[in-house]
Design a protein around this motif. Structure first.
Motif, PDB file in Angstrom:
ATOM      1  N   ALA A  78       0.836  -1.204   0.000  1.00  0.00           N
ATOM      2  CA  ALA A  78       0.000   0.000   0.000  1.00  0.00           C
ATOM      3  C   ALA A  78       0.870   1.253   0.000  1.00  0.00           C
ATOM      4  O   ALA A  78       0.653   2.169  -0.801  1.00  0.00           O
ATOM      5  CB  ALA A  78      -0.927  -0.007   1.211  1.00  0.00           C
ATOM      6  N   ALA A  79       1.848   1.305   0.870  1.00  0.00           N
ATOM      7  CA  ALA A  79       2.720   2.483   0.969  1.00  0.00           C
ATOM      8  C   ALA A  79       3.533   2.687  -0.301  1.00  0.00           C
ATOM      9  O   ALA A  79       3.771   3.819  -0.714  1.00  0.00           O
ATOM     10  CB  ALA A  79       3.632   2.353   2.180  1.00  0.00           C
ATOM     11  N   ALA A  80       3.941   1.605  -0.948  1.00  0.00           N
ATOM     12  CA  ALA A  80       4.740   1.705  -2.176  1.00  0.00           C
ATOM     13  C   ALA A  80       3.945   2.313  -3.323  1.00  0.00           C
ATOM     14  O   ALA A  80       4.529   2.846  -4.268  1.00  0.00           O
ATOM     15  CB  ALA A  80       5.266   0.328  -2.572  1.00  0.00           C
ATOM     16  N   GLN A  81       2.622   2.260  -3.238  1.00  0.00           N
ATOM     17  CA  GLN A  81       1.778   2.790  -4.302  1.00  0.00           C
ATOM     18  C   GLN A  81       1.355   4.234  -4.065  1.00  0.00           C
ATOM     19  O   GLN A  81       0.666   4.815  -4.896  1.00  0.00           O
ATOM     20  CB  GLN A  81       0.532   1.909  -4.468  1.00  0.00           C
ATOM     21  N   ASP A  82       1.768   4.824  -2.943  1.00  0.00           N
ATOM     22  CA  ASP A  82       1.434   6.221  -2.690  1.00  0.00           C
ATOM     23  C   ASP A  82       2.017   7.089  -3.791  1.00  0.00           C
ATOM     24  O   ASP A  82       3.136   6.859  -4.259  1.00  0.00           O
ATOM     25  CB  ASP A  82       1.960   6.670  -1.321  1.00  0.00           C
ATOM     26  N   ALA A  83       1.275   8.089  -4.185  1.00  0.00           N
ATOM     27  CA  ALA A  83       1.649   8.928  -5.324  1.00  0.00           C
ATOM     28  C   ALA A  83       2.669  10.012  -4.972  1.00  0.00           C
ATOM     29  O   ALA A  83       3.082  10.750  -5.838  1.00  0.00           O
ATOM     30  CB  ALA A  83       0.396   9.567  -5.923  1.00  0.00           C
ATOM     31  N   GLY A  84       3.057  10.123  -3.729  1.00  0.00           N
ATOM     32  CA  GLY A  84       4.010  11.152  -3.347  1.00  0.00           C
ATOM     33  C   GLY A  84       3.363  12.183  -2.441  1.00  0.00           C
ATOM     34  O   GLY A  84       2.334  11.924  -1.829  1.00  0.00           O
ATOM     35  N   PRO A  85       3.945  13.370  -2.368  1.00  0.00           N
ATOM     36  CA  PRO A  85       3.415  14.393  -1.455  1.00  0.00           C
ATOM     37  C   PRO A  85       1.954  14.704  -1.759  1.00  0.00           C
ATOM     38  O   PRO A  85       1.515  14.664  -2.893  1.00  0.00           O
ATOM     39  CB  PRO A  85       4.298  15.612  -1.740  1.00  0.00           C
ATOM     40  N   GLY A  86       1.258  14.999  -0.722  1.00  0.00           N
ATOM     41  CA  GLY A  86      -0.158  15.313  -0.881  1.00  0.00           C
ATOM     42  C   GLY A  86      -0.993  14.616   0.162  1.00  0.00           C
ATOM     43  O   GLY A  86      -0.504  14.198   1.198  1.00  0.00           O
ATOM     44  N   HIS A  87      -2.238  14.459  -0.146  1.00  0.00           N
ATOM     45  CA  HIS A  87      -3.212  13.897   0.775  1.00  0.00           C
ATOM     46  C   HIS A  87      -3.188  12.373   0.667  1.00  0.00           C
ATOM     47  O   HIS A  87      -4.034  11.768   0.014  1.00  0.00           O
ATOM     48  CB  HIS A  87      -4.594  14.472   0.421  1.00  0.00           C
ATOM     49  N   GLN A  88      -2.187  11.733   1.282  1.00  0.00           N
ATOM     50  CA  GLN A  88      -2.045  10.277   1.238  1.00  0.00           C
ATOM     51  C   GLN A  88      -2.540   9.664   2.540  1.00  0.00           C
ATOM     52  O   GLN A  88      -2.450  10.297   3.594  1.00  0.00           O
ATOM     53  CB  GLN A  88      -0.578   9.891   1.031  1.00  0.00           C
ATOM     54  N   PRO A  89      -3.026   8.444   2.483  1.00  0.00           N
ATOM     55  CA  PRO A  89      -3.430   7.768   3.723  1.00  0.00           C
ATOM     56  C   PRO A  89      -2.228   7.502   4.623  1.00  0.00           C
ATOM     57  O   PRO A  89      -1.091   7.387   4.165  1.00  0.00           O
ATOM     58  CB  PRO A  89      -4.004   6.432   3.230  1.00  0.00           C
ATOM     59  N   ALA A  90      -2.515   7.387   5.904  1.00  0.00           N
ATOM     60  CA  ALA A  90      -1.534   6.886   6.866  1.00  0.00           C
ATOM     61  C   ALA A  90      -1.754   5.384   6.952  1.00  0.00           C
ATOM     62  O   ALA A  90      -2.882   4.909   6.807  1.00  0.00           O
ATOM     63  CB  ALA A  90      -1.756   7.542   8.226  1.00  0.00           C
ATOM     64  N   TRP A  91      -0.700   4.631   7.165  1.00  0.00           N
ATOM     65  CA  TRP A  91      -0.798   3.171   7.216  1.00  0.00           C
ATOM     66  C   TRP A  91      -0.417   2.690   8.601  1.00  0.00           C
ATOM     67  O   TRP A  91       0.588   3.117   9.148  1.00  0.00           O
ATOM     68  CB  TRP A  91       0.110   2.537   6.154  1.00  0.00           C
ATOM     69  N   ARG A  92      -1.230   1.786   9.165  1.00  0.00           N
ATOM     70  CA  ARG A  92      -0.975   1.232  10.500  1.00  0.00           C
ATOM     71  C   ARG A  92      -1.116  -0.278  10.474  1.00  0.00           C
ATOM     72  O   ARG A  92      -2.087  -0.810   9.939  1.00  0.00           O
ATOM     73  CB  ARG A  92      -2.004   1.751  11.513  1.00  0.00           C
TER      74      ARG A  92
END
Length: 192
Positions: A78-92
């Protein structure tokens, strides 16, 4: 994640070996938008977030989103697919069925989602009580699950859906219940 988490013992090898699950499609995305509306920076929690596709969609809708999963490999994907800076989810990494809910970043959520996870939960009533505990007044529990009897009798996974009795447990006690069907799945919008 607790070291003794049964869920993690089951799911971690599947995610780490490359197993992937049904992706969101346009129809499901439209239903999600229609039932949840714009986030307006309100908090959302995605239980069993897997590769994070639903959590990212919630963030795109403007929710301040946290995705939780018991599998470290799923969260890494999930974290590897984040698009970069911006409104990204936090992962726990956590198992919401057993761990202390006070470990979550918010005391209450406008939206709690649970996609393709509910049928695997052993104590469904306990999960529903935990969700009600963290759902803000007027909040929505968005749940997507397979319904028993929707697959052909010859399908080897025909028994994976929830039963009518489990569906009754799921929908009891909410102020409003709306559903929408997608082939073998049903989407539930359950409001406090």
């Amino acid at each position: 994640m607790t070291a003794t988490s049964t869920a993690a013992t089951y799911w971690e090898p599947l995610w780490s070996q490359g197993r992937r699950y049904r992706q969101l499609d346009d129809t499901e995305n439209r239903l999600l938008e229609d039932h949840l509306g714009p986030g307006r920076d309100r908090p959302a929690l995605d239980i069993g977030c897997g590769d994070g596709s639903l959590a990212r969609r919630l963030a795109e809708l403007g929710y301040r989103t946290t995705g939780v999963d018991c599998s470290p490999s799923a969260l890494a994907l999930a974290a590897a697919q984040d698009a970069g800076p911006g409104h990204q989810p936090a992962w726990r990494c956590m198992d919401v069925t057993t761990e202390d809910l006070r470990a979550l970043p918010e005391p209450a959520y406008a939206v709690v989602t649970c996609r393709l996870v509910y049928r695997w939960i052993h104590d469904k009533a306990a999960l529903l009580n935990r969700v009600r505990h963290i759902l803000a007044p007027g909040g929505t529990f968005w749940l997507v699950t397979e319904i028993a009897g929707r697959r052909p009798a010859t399908d080897p996974v025909k028994g994976l859906g929830i039963t009518p009795a489990q569906s009754e447990i799921l929908t009891a006690g909410w102020s409003a219940v709306q559903t929408a069907d997608l082939d073998v799945l049903r989407c539930y919008a359950l409001r406090t």
